[in-house]
Design a protein around this motif. Structure first.
Motif, short mmCIF file in Angstrom:
data_model
loop_
_atom_site.label_atom_id
_atom_site.label_comp_id
_atom_site.label_asym_id
_atom_site.label_seq_id
_atom_site.Cartn_x
_atom_site.Cartn_y
_atom_site.Cartn_z
N ASP A 290 83.67 101.70 -17.70
CA ASP A 290 83.59 102.50 -16.48
C ASP A 290 82.17 102.59 -15.91
OD1 ASP A 290 82.56 103.98 -18.52
OD2 ASP A 290 83.56 105.84 -17.98
N TYR A 291 81.32 101.69 -16.30
CA TYR A 291 79.93 101.69 -15.82
C TYR A 291 79.91 101.17 -14.39
CZ TYR A 291 74.98 100.51 -15.61
OH TYR A 291 73.67 100.42 -15.26
N HIS A 292 79.34 101.96 -13.47
CA HIS A 292 79.29 101.57 -12.06
C HIS A 292 77.86 101.52 -11.56
CE1 HIS A 292 83.60 101.73 -11.73
NE2 HIS A 292 83.61 102.95 -12.24
N GLY A 293 76.95 101.05 -12.36
CA GLY A 293 75.57 100.92 -11.92
C GLY A 293 74.76 102.19 -11.99
N VAL A 294 75.25 103.20 -12.67
CA VAL A 294 74.50 104.44 -12.81
C VAL A 294 73.40 104.20 -13.83
CG1 VAL A 294 74.64 106.87 -13.45
CG2 VAL A 294 76.56 105.76 -12.30
N PRO A 295 72.14 104.48 -13.48
CA PRO A 295 71.07 104.23 -14.45
C PRO A 295 71.20 105.15 -15.66
CG PRO A 295 70.21 105.34 -12.51
CD PRO A 295 71.64 105.00 -12.22
N THR A 296 71.12 104.55 -16.83
CA THR A 296 71.20 105.34 -18.06
C THR A 296 69.86 105.41 -18.77
OG1 THR A 296 71.89 103.37 -19.23
CG2 THR A 296 73.62 104.80 -18.40
N ASP A 297 68.85 104.80 -18.19
CA ASP A 297 67.53 104.83 -18.80
C ASP A 297 66.87 106.16 -18.46
OD1 ASP A 297 65.15 104.22 -19.97
OD2 ASP A 297 64.58 102.67 -18.53
N ASN A 298 66.55 106.95 -19.48
CA ASN A 298 65.96 108.26 -19.22
C ASN A 298 64.45 108.27 -19.39
OD1 ASN A 298 65.80 107.99 -21.94
ND2 ASN A 298 66.94 109.83 -22.45
N ARG A 299 63.84 107.09 -19.46
CA ARG A 299 62.37 107.05 -19.53
C ARG A 299 61.80 107.31 -18.14
NH1 ARG A 299 61.60 101.24 -21.90
NH2 ARG A 299 63.28 100.96 -20.43
N PRO A 300 60.63 107.92 -18.04
CA PRO A 300 60.04 108.14 -16.73
C PRO A 300 59.61 106.81 -16.11
CG PRO A 300 58.53 108.82 -18.46
CD PRO A 300 59.82 108.48 -19.12
N PRO A 301 59.62 106.72 -14.80
CA PRO A 301 59.21 105.46 -14.16
C PRO A 301 57.74 105.18 -14.42
CG PRO A 301 59.49 107.18 -12.52
CD PRO A 301 59.97 107.74 -13.82
N MET A 302 57.39 103.92 -14.41
CA MET A 302 55.99 103.55 -14.61
C MET A 302 55.20 103.93 -13.38
SD MET A 302 56.27 99.85 -16.48
CE MET A 302 54.55 99.57 -16.18
N MET A 303 54.01 104.45 -13.60
CA MET A 303 53.15 104.82 -12.48
C MET A 303 52.40 103.59 -12.02
SD MET A 303 53.91 107.93 -12.11
CE MET A 303 52.75 108.46 -10.92
N VAL A 304 52.69 103.18 -10.80
CA VAL A 304 52.02 102.01 -10.21
C VAL A 304 50.99 102.55 -9.23
CG1 VAL A 304 52.37 99.92 -8.86
CG2 VAL A 304 54.13 100.68 -10.46
N PRO A 305 49.77 102.07 -9.33
CA PRO A 305 48.75 102.57 -8.41
C PRO A 305 49.09 102.19 -6.96
CG PRO A 305 47.88 100.75 -9.70
CD PRO A 305 49.22 101.08 -10.25
N ALA A 306 48.73 103.06 -6.02
CA ALA A 306 48.97 102.79 -4.61
C ALA A 306 48.13 101.60 -4.16
CB ALA A 306 48.61 104.03 -3.79
N PRO A 307 48.66 100.78 -3.26
CA PRO A 307 47.87 99.64 -2.78
C PRO A 307 46.64 100.10 -2.02
CG PRO A 307 49.93 99.85 -1.54
CD PRO A 307 49.98 100.85 -2.65
N VAL A 308 45.59 99.34 -2.15
CA VAL A 308 44.34 99.66 -1.46
C VAL A 308 44.42 99.20 -0.02
CG1 VAL A 308 41.85 99.26 -1.47
CG2 VAL A 308 43.11 99.37 -3.63
N ALA A 309 44.10 100.10 0.92
CA ALA A 309 44.14 99.77 2.34
C ALA A 309 42.97 98.82 2.67
CB ALA A 309 44.03 101.03 3.18
N PRO A 310 43.25 97.74 3.40
CA PRO A 310 42.15 96.79 3.75
C PRO A 310 41.19 97.36 4.77
CG PRO A 310 44.25 96.00 4.60
CD PRO A 310 44.52 97.28 3.87
#
Length: 56
Positions: free
Chosen positions: A36-56
């Motif tokens: 019955d899996y319909h694409g619901v995320p089951t990963d309970n780890r926090p998302p990785m923090m990606v630094p914001a892109p630097v404005a040119p």
């Protein structure tokens, strides 16, 4: 006098735990999603923090 047999017993129990193999991997097929899996995320780890892109 009881120390030597006690140490031998302790070492025997410790080595018996390692007798399965050094990898710790028990084998078997990889886990499968439930039917019955319909694409619901089951990963309970926090998302990785990606630094914001630097404005040119």
């Amino acid at each position: 006098m009881i120390r030597a047999p006690l140490i031998a017993l302790l070492l025997a129990t410790l080595l018996a735990g390692c007798a399965d193999g050094p990898s710790g991997h028990h084998g078997g097929p990889p886990p499968q999603d439930p039917a019955d899996y319909h694409g619901v995320p089951t990963d309970n780890r926090p998302p990785m923090m990606v630094p914001a892109p630097v404005a040119p």
